[in-house]
Motif scaffolding. Structure first.
Motif, short mmCIF file in Angstrom:
data_model
loop_
_atom_site.label_atom_id
_atom_site.label_comp_id
_atom_site.label_asym_id
_atom_site.label_seq_id
_atom_site.Cartn_x
_atom_site.Cartn_y
_atom_site.Cartn_z
N GLN A 144 0.83 -1.21 0.00
CA GLN A 144 0.00 0.00 0.00
C GLN A 144 0.86 1.26 0.00
O GLN A 144 0.54 2.24 -0.67
CB GLN A 144 -0.92 -0.01 1.22
N LEU A 145 1.98 1.21 0.73
CA LEU A 145 2.88 2.37 0.75
C LEU A 145 3.46 2.64 -0.64
O LEU A 145 3.67 3.79 -1.02
CB LEU A 145 4.03 2.14 1.74
N ARG A 146 3.71 1.56 -1.40
CA ARG A 146 4.24 1.76 -2.76
C ARG A 146 3.22 2.48 -3.63
O ARG A 146 3.57 3.23 -4.53
CB ARG A 146 4.62 0.41 -3.39
N VAL A 147 1.94 2.24 -3.36
CA VAL A 147 0.89 2.92 -4.13
C VAL A 147 0.72 4.37 -3.66
O VAL A 147 0.65 5.29 -4.47
CB VAL A 147 -0.46 2.17 -3.97
N LEU A 148 0.68 4.56 -2.34
CA LEU A 148 0.37 5.88 -1.79
C LEU A 148 1.58 6.81 -1.75
O LEU A 148 1.43 8.03 -1.79
CB LEU A 148 -0.18 5.73 -0.36
N PRO A 157 -0.53 11.31 4.07
CA PRO A 157 -1.00 11.51 5.45
C PRO A 157 -1.79 10.32 5.98
O PRO A 157 -1.92 10.15 7.19
CB PRO A 157 -1.89 12.76 5.33
N VAL A 158 -2.28 9.46 5.07
CA VAL A 158 -3.01 8.26 5.50
C VAL A 158 -2.12 7.35 6.34
O VAL A 158 -2.59 6.59 7.18
CB VAL A 158 -3.54 7.50 4.25
N SER A 159 -0.78 7.45 6.13
CA SER A 159 0.14 6.55 6.81
C SER A 159 0.50 7.02 8.22
O SER A 159 1.30 6.39 8.90
CB SER A 159 1.41 6.36 5.98
N LYS A 160 -0.09 8.12 8.68
CA LYS A 160 0.17 8.59 10.05
C LYS A 160 -0.65 7.79 11.05
O LYS A 160 -1.79 7.42 10.77
CB LYS A 160 -0.23 10.07 10.19
N PHE A 181 -2.66 1.02 8.21
CA PHE A 181 -1.68 1.67 9.09
C PHE A 181 -2.18 1.67 10.53
O PHE A 181 -1.41 1.51 11.47
CB PHE A 181 -1.40 3.10 8.60
N THR A 182 -3.50 1.88 10.69
CA THR A 182 -4.11 1.84 12.02
C THR A 182 -3.76 0.52 12.71
O THR A 182 -3.42 0.49 13.88
CB THR A 182 -5.64 1.95 11.87
N TYR A 183 -3.83 -0.55 11.93
CA TYR A 183 -3.58 -1.89 12.48
C TYR A 183 -2.08 -2.19 12.56
O TYR A 183 -1.55 -2.50 13.63
CB TYR A 183 -4.23 -2.96 11.60
N GLY A 198 4.42 11.07 12.16
CA GLY A 198 5.21 10.98 10.93
C GLY A 198 4.52 10.13 9.88
O GLY A 198 3.77 9.20 10.21
N CYS A 199 4.78 10.46 8.61
CA CYS A 199 4.26 9.64 7.50
C CYS A 199 5.25 8.51 7.21
O CYS A 199 6.36 8.49 7.73
CB CYS A 199 4.12 10.49 6.23
#
Ligand SMILES: [Zn+2]
Length: 403
Positions: free
Chosen positions: A99-103, A108-111, A129-131, A202-203
């Motif tokens: 997912q990080l490779r896509v985003l 900010p979703v990764s915070k 990321f929440t999980y 942090g992202c």
């Protein structure tokens, strides 16, 4: 006490929900062996993390999900062993990095601490990321404590301290530093690259991931088989014979298919050989396995297995087993099939999912995102506004999640 589970029909919008003493779980996952096991354990863990002690704000969902995921993995480590738990964690962390490779690392979703600004759909706050980044932070705290059993005691006392209250992240951190004063003296919150502030706001990827090398006995064979199937020509039959997938755990098969999805596009010869070798296994009742095989079929335009997509999407009408396939169908050359199946099944879909699929299938007619807009395409896997390439779209592991 008594804790019951009710299995809900395939259109139930999420995988599971930790209602106190009455866990909801979607029936579609009943054939997915270890996935069902993990969901039951995860929801029970929420009895302490989430239900007894609750995050005070939706902006800190990781306090519930990160801690529940950590507790779930402590339970599976004790009950099913470290190798099994490491394998399950690798599958999930793979999905996080995919997912990080896509985003991108600056999303900010990764915070962990997200900002619930006006116009932000609350569903986007429930993401991998929440999980998993939350799990990594809790694992880091456990690592700092020096001993996971010592950390178990800390968690028990944290529950006793805060039960039936709502907390913010600072409550957990302050209590942690009071519990381990030697860590406060050592200024662990300020260690370069691992600052607590960086963890929370942090992202990007988790600054620390736990050691998962204990999973090598289960993960090694998967990596070896991926190497054999990863070239442009099918592997020699003698080379793959020793790998008996019928004896593999679901998480091993899922890891294999996830990594073959990462390898896609695959040649038609490789797809034909994969289908010939394993299709009876991939086409069983286990939906977690089946959807990944069907994603491979779609992304590699493997027409011989197309009828299976149709029957799968007629049977499964939950978000996690529809959205990834619809996204892949639309990104490739099979959009007309997706539209046809949607019209045939739409009356059986939950209204939120129906709107999501309409947005995927007919993006130009969708309403611009605003405060009242329906859920984003993938609850647990928000995607950037630009259309990703097929290889970058959601895989099943990232598409649905437990609550
Ligand atoms: Zn949960």
């Amino acid at each position: 006490g008594r804790c019951d589970i009710v299995f809900l029909p395939p259109c139930f919008p999420i995988v599971a929900m930790e209602n106190p003493c009455l866990t909801f779980i979607i029936a579609s996952i009943m054939e997915s062996s270890e996935f069902l096991l993990i969901d039951v354990i995860h929801e029970i863990a929420h009895g302490w993390f989430g239900n007894a002690v609750t995050n005070a704000t939706w902006e800190e969902m990781w306090l519930s999900e990160g801690l529940a995921t950590y507790a779930q993995r402590r339970i599976t480590t004790e009950a099913y062993g470290e190798a099994f738990t490491c394998l399950e964690t690798v599958v999930r962390l793979d999905a996080l990095h995919r997912q990080l490779r896509v985003l991108g690392d600056n999303s900010p979703v990764s915070k962990l601490q997200v900002k619930f600004d006006p116009g932000v759909n609350p569903s986007t706050l429930m993401n991998l990321f929440t999980y998993e980044k939350g799990f990594c932070f809790v694992s880091y705290l456990s690592e700092l404590s020096g001993d996971c059993r010592h950390f178990d005691h800390f968690l028990r006392d944290y529950i006793l301290e805060f039960k039936f209250k709502s907390v913010v992240a600072q409550d957990l951190i302050d209590y942690f530093l009071r519990y381990f004063p030697e860590l406060q003296d050592a200024a662990v919150t300020q260690r370069e690259g691992l600052e607590f502030e960086r963890w929370l706001s942090g992202c990007g990827p988790p600054p620390f991931e736990p050691d998962l090398s204990a999973g090598a006995t289960l993960i090694g064979p998967v990596q070896d088989l991926c190497k054999l199937w990863g070239s442009s020509a099918p592997p020699d039959r003698q080379a793959v014979t020793p790998f008996d997938l019928s004896t593999w755990s679901t998480f091993q098969v899922v890891l294999f298919l996830d990594r073959m999805l990462d390898h896609s596009p695959l040649s038609h010869e490789v797809m034909g050989s994969l289908s010939g070798s394993y299709s009876s296994l991939f086409d069983g009742l286990n939906a977690e396995v089946q959807i990944r095989w069907l994603q491979l079929v779609v992304r590699n335009t493997f027409y011989p297995d197309l009828p299976r997509i149709r029957s799968f999407l007629h049977k499964h009408t939950s978000r996690m087993y529809t959205v990834p396939l619809y996204e892949d169908l639309v990104a490739g050359v099979m959009k007309c099939i997706a539209v046809e199946i949607f019209y045939q099944t739409q009356q059986r879909l939950h209204p939120n999912l129906r709107r999501t699929l309409q947005q995927i299938l007919f993006p130009s007619s969708s309403v611009t995102a605003n405060q009242n807009s329906p859920a984003p395409p993938t609850v647990a896997h928000p995607l950037p506004s630009s259309s990703p390439t097929p290889a970058a779209t959601a895989t099943a592991s990232a598409a649905g999640t437990t609550a």
